[in-house]
Design a protein around this motif. Structure first.
Motif, PDB file in Angstrom:
ATOM      1  N   CYS A 103       8.548 -20.883   0.488  1.00  0.00           N
ATOM      2  CA  CYS A 103       9.434 -20.990   1.638  1.00  0.00           C
ATOM      3  C   CYS A 103      10.160 -19.654   1.786  1.00  0.00           C
ATOM      4  CB  CYS A 103      10.448 -22.107   1.423  1.00  0.00           C
ATOM      5  SG  CYS A 103      11.643 -21.743   0.127  1.00  0.00           S
ATOM      6  N   PRO A 108      11.396 -23.506   6.363  1.00  0.00           N
ATOM      7  CA  PRO A 108       9.947 -23.615   6.580  1.00  0.00           C
ATOM      8  C   PRO A 108       9.323 -22.317   7.075  1.00  0.00           C
ATOM      9  CG  PRO A 108      11.140 -24.602   8.418  1.00  0.00           C
ATOM     10  CD  PRO A 108      12.184 -24.169   7.436  1.00  0.00           C
ATOM     11  N   THR A 141       9.549 -30.379   4.735  1.00  0.00           N
ATOM     12  CA  THR A 141       9.985 -29.722   5.975  1.00  0.00           C
ATOM     13  C   THR A 141      10.293 -30.751   7.053  1.00  0.00           C
ATOM     14  OG1 THR A 141       7.702 -29.459   6.712  1.00  0.00           O
ATOM     15  CG2 THR A 141       8.688 -27.590   5.557  1.00  0.00           C
ATOM     16  N   TYR A 142      11.117 -30.322   7.983  1.00  0.00           N
ATOM     17  CA  TYR A 142      11.575 -31.214   9.058  1.00  0.00           C
ATOM     18  C   TYR A 142      11.144 -30.703  10.422  1.00  0.00           C
ATOM     19  CZ  TYR A 142      13.908 -32.191   4.800  1.00  0.00           C
ATOM     20  OH  TYR A 142      14.119 -32.444   3.460  1.00  0.00           O
ATOM     21  N   ARG A 177       7.745 -28.198  12.391  1.00  0.00           N
ATOM     22  CA  ARG A 177       6.523 -27.401  12.329  1.00  0.00           C
ATOM     23  C   ARG A 177       6.618 -26.335  13.408  1.00  0.00           C
ATOM     24  NH1 ARG A 177       4.849 -28.855   8.084  1.00  0.00           N
ATOM     25  NH2 ARG A 177       3.109 -30.241   7.606  1.00  0.00           N
ATOM     26  N   GLU A 204      -1.080 -27.314   6.673  1.00  0.00           N
ATOM     27  CA  GLU A 204      -0.197 -27.020   5.539  1.00  0.00           C
ATOM     28  C   GLU A 204      -0.984 -26.974   4.230  1.00  0.00           C
ATOM     29  OE1 GLU A 204       3.268 -29.535   4.965  1.00  0.00           O
ATOM     30  OE2 GLU A 204       3.556 -28.704   2.964  1.00  0.00           O
ATOM     31  N   ASN A 240       7.310 -34.335  -1.792  1.00  0.00           N
ATOM     32  CA  ASN A 240       7.320 -33.492  -0.586  1.00  0.00           C
ATOM     33  C   ASN A 240       6.071 -33.710   0.264  1.00  0.00           C
ATOM     34  OD1 ASN A 240       9.739 -32.502  -1.424  1.00  0.00           O
ATOM     35  ND2 ASN A 240       8.974 -30.504  -2.094  1.00  0.00           N
ATOM     36  N   ASN A 275       6.444 -35.032   4.008  1.00  0.00           N
ATOM     37  CA  ASN A 275       5.841 -34.285   5.113  1.00  0.00           C
ATOM     38  C   ASN A 275       4.790 -35.113   5.837  1.00  0.00           C
ATOM     39  OD1 ASN A 275       7.496 -32.219   4.408  1.00  0.00           O
ATOM     40  ND2 ASN A 275       5.885 -30.743   3.904  1.00  0.00           N
ATOM     41  N   TYR A 315      18.367 -28.397   9.679  1.00  0.00           N
ATOM     42  CA  TYR A 315      18.544 -27.207   8.836  1.00  0.00           C
ATOM     43  C   TYR A 315      19.938 -26.604   8.995  1.00  0.00           C
ATOM     44  CZ  TYR A 315      13.644 -27.398   7.594  1.00  0.00           C
ATOM     45  OH  TYR A 315      12.439 -27.794   7.085  1.00  0.00           O
TER      46      TYR A 315
END
Lengths: 288, 268
Positions: free
Chosen positions: A105, A119, A152-153, A155, A163, A184, A188, B44
């Motif tokens: 990351c 991300p 991650t939240y 893309r 990924e 994770n 995801n 975030y």
């Protein structure tokens, strides 16, 4: 190019360990509970001295140790923080951990840090950058680095890879090890609507050196399902299922329980580790 | 000049959004997939704020107790934009927090607050300072006999000194262990010695003369200078009591001869 598998590094036992956090340090020191191995955040040892170093000096004698970094920011487009890397190298020299890991990351740009696991786009540019950075780190540490896939939240629209192909490509081209965070992958899978088994199958299985397990939380009242990798709960049943699949594919791999928020008593963590150990043992029986 | 890469551009926009709610961030680059890109980015924004604010909460518990959680969190937001994090190690975040607190109009009614924050930052420094072997009372006595002429005493790297015009230690204590009774705030300021004892940060208030003595030693000045500095604050200052107090706490790590042409101070 890199010197992975440097001589003198002891292998981490393919057993279930626990992420050691501040509330449990005293108990581990005094009671030396039966835990196969311990992992600490590298940055918690960045101070020159003090209680944490005294504790790890002693713990190091009784337990295999993994140093897990959260702040190196391998994927920053500008440069690695040389001071951060120097401190990490000094820790690796001092404690000679069985494993050293960081995240796939980024967390900083132009000298300003977000102090979060942010991300990356799955582009060729990012792969090239990560491969070069991982090489740099492995050269300085003179040993293999493991890299962890992150939750991650979002893309990015632009991308040359899925990924899983992105992760696999970085690991293959850099020659580093993989810290496969099964939670994770599950998180995801829900957040970005893919089958986690597709992900697992795409990973270079010989490069998997460690597995992470943790609990997630669910964000409510959104138009889409969204899970947060909060490290605040027990490992979800679905993640245990995926873990069993991972162990079936990769064989017995050192596996770690992580818990960072609302940290419970050590017994709870040990019970989670015992569960992981059962999965590892079952795989050994099947293989025998 | 080399053009900034696509990734660099993306990361710049992303990080700017984490620090400033008015910055939209690289929304065009983010796939929504059933959720507004801005809503995804907000996750975030929140976790960055939470991680950095959490580091300040850990480093400044007394300030937080004194101002309350809401004001503390609001102040943390302001601090983040004024002094962005410069390290991937959150233990380094907060070095300017005391000065920032002092710059806020809202804290003018609490003139001691920046000094409480300074004390807390020193506590963090003490907790993380290097380890060193202390001189035992015997070793100290032997070294003292062995050295002829002016000498210097090295303090443990975890020793810090802080003099405030406010009763900063009393206030810190009250904030961390509030009792039933209202705090009777001493008029005078306090001089604090901080050190590490069994892995924990310890603090004690020193009188002006003892503080001057330890401060001179911390500055690498000779023992004679330290004595002179102390005597200037209090005639008849007892150097032996002060130094043996430091030895007993394990705060001295070395004695060395000082090649010093200065006239040693004397105390009558």
């Amino acid at each position: 190019m890199t010197s992975s598998g440097a001589t003198g590094v002891r292998p981490m036992p393919a057993a279930a360990g626990i992420g050691l956090r501040a509330p449990h340090v005293t108990r581990v020191l005094h009671e030396q509970p039966r835990i196969a191995w311990l992992e600490v955040h590298s940055e918690n040892l960045f101070g020159a001295g003090g209680a944490m170093h005294v504790a790890i000096e002693r713990i190091r004698v009784d337990y295999p140790l993994s140093l897990h970094g959260v702040g190196l920011s391998l994927g920053s487009a500008d440069a690695l923080d040389a001071g951060h890397l120097r401190r990490l190298a000094a820790l690796v020299d001092r404690y000679e951990p069985e494993l050293v890991s960081e995240h796939l990351c980024w967390g900083a740009i132009d000298g300003r840090h977000g102090n979060d696991l942010l991300p990356l786009p799955f582009t060729e540019e990012a792969v090239t950058l990560l491969v070069s950075r991982i090489g740099q780190v492995q050269d300085i540490l003179r040993r293999e680095l493991l890299v962890e896939n992150v939750a991650t939240y979002l893309r990015f629209r632009d991308g040359d890879y899925t990924e899983w192909d992105f992760v696999a490509e970085v690991v293959r081209r850099s020659g580093c090890g993989l810290l496969c965070d099964v939670n994770n992958i599950y998180v995801n899978g829900v957040n970005h609507d893919f089958d986690p088994l597709t992900y697992l199958r795409a990973l270079p299985r010989k490069a998997v050196r460690e597995i992470h397990l943790a609990g997630f939380t669910r964000k409510e009242n959104l138009p889409v399902p969204l899970l947060i990798d909060s490290h605040s709960r027990r490992v979800d049943g679905k993640v245990w299922d995926l873990y069993a699949e991972a162990i079936a594919m990769f064989g017995p791999v050192p596996s770690l329980i992580e818990w960072d928020q609302d940290i419970p008593g050590l017994e709870v963590l040990m019970a989670e580790a015992a569960h992981a150990q059962e999965v590892l043992d079952a795989r050994r029986v099947r293989a025998a | 000049m080399r053009a900034v890469s696509a990734l660099h551009e993306l990361q710049r926009g992303f990080l700017a959004a984490l620090y400033d709610d008015r910055e939209p961030g690289p929304l065009d680059a983010i796939a929504g997939n059933g959720l507004e890109p801005a809503a995804r980015l907000r996750i975030y924004r929140r976790s960055c704020n939470e991680n950095q604010t959490g580091a300040l909460r850990t480093a400044f518990p007394a300030v937080r107790a004194l101002v309350g959680e809401d004001f503390f969190d609001q102040t943390a937001r302001g601090y983040r934009s004024a002094h962005p994090s410069r390290s991937g190690n959150l233990q380094a975040f907060g070095a300017h927090f005391a000065d920032y607190l002092g710059s806020l109009p809202e804290t003018r009614g609490l003139p001691y607050l920046p000094d409480v924050a300074r004390l807390e930052w020193l506590r963090q420094e003490v907790a993380l300072a290097a380890d060193a072997e202390s001189l035992s009372p015997d070793a100290f006595a032997q070294a003292l006999i062995a050295i002829d002429g002016p000498l210097r005493i090295d303090l443990h790297p975890g020793v810090r000194l802080f003099a405030s015009p406010h009763a900063v230690l009393t206030i810190w204590d009250y904030a961390m262990h509030p009792g039933e009774a209202r705090l009777q705030l001493p008029e005078a300021g306090e001089r604090v010695l901080l050190w590490r004892e069994d892995g924990e940060v310890a603090m004690a208030a020193l009188d002006a003369a003892s503080f001057a003595c330890v401060e001179a030693l911390a500055q690498g000045r000779s023992l004679d200078d330290a004595l002179a500095a102390a005597c200037a604050r209090k005639a008849g200052f007892d150097l032996a009591v002060c130094i043996s107090g430091l030895v007993e706490r394990g705060l001295l790590v070395a004695l060395a001869s000082l090649d010093c042409r200065e006239e040693p101070g004397s105390c009558r």
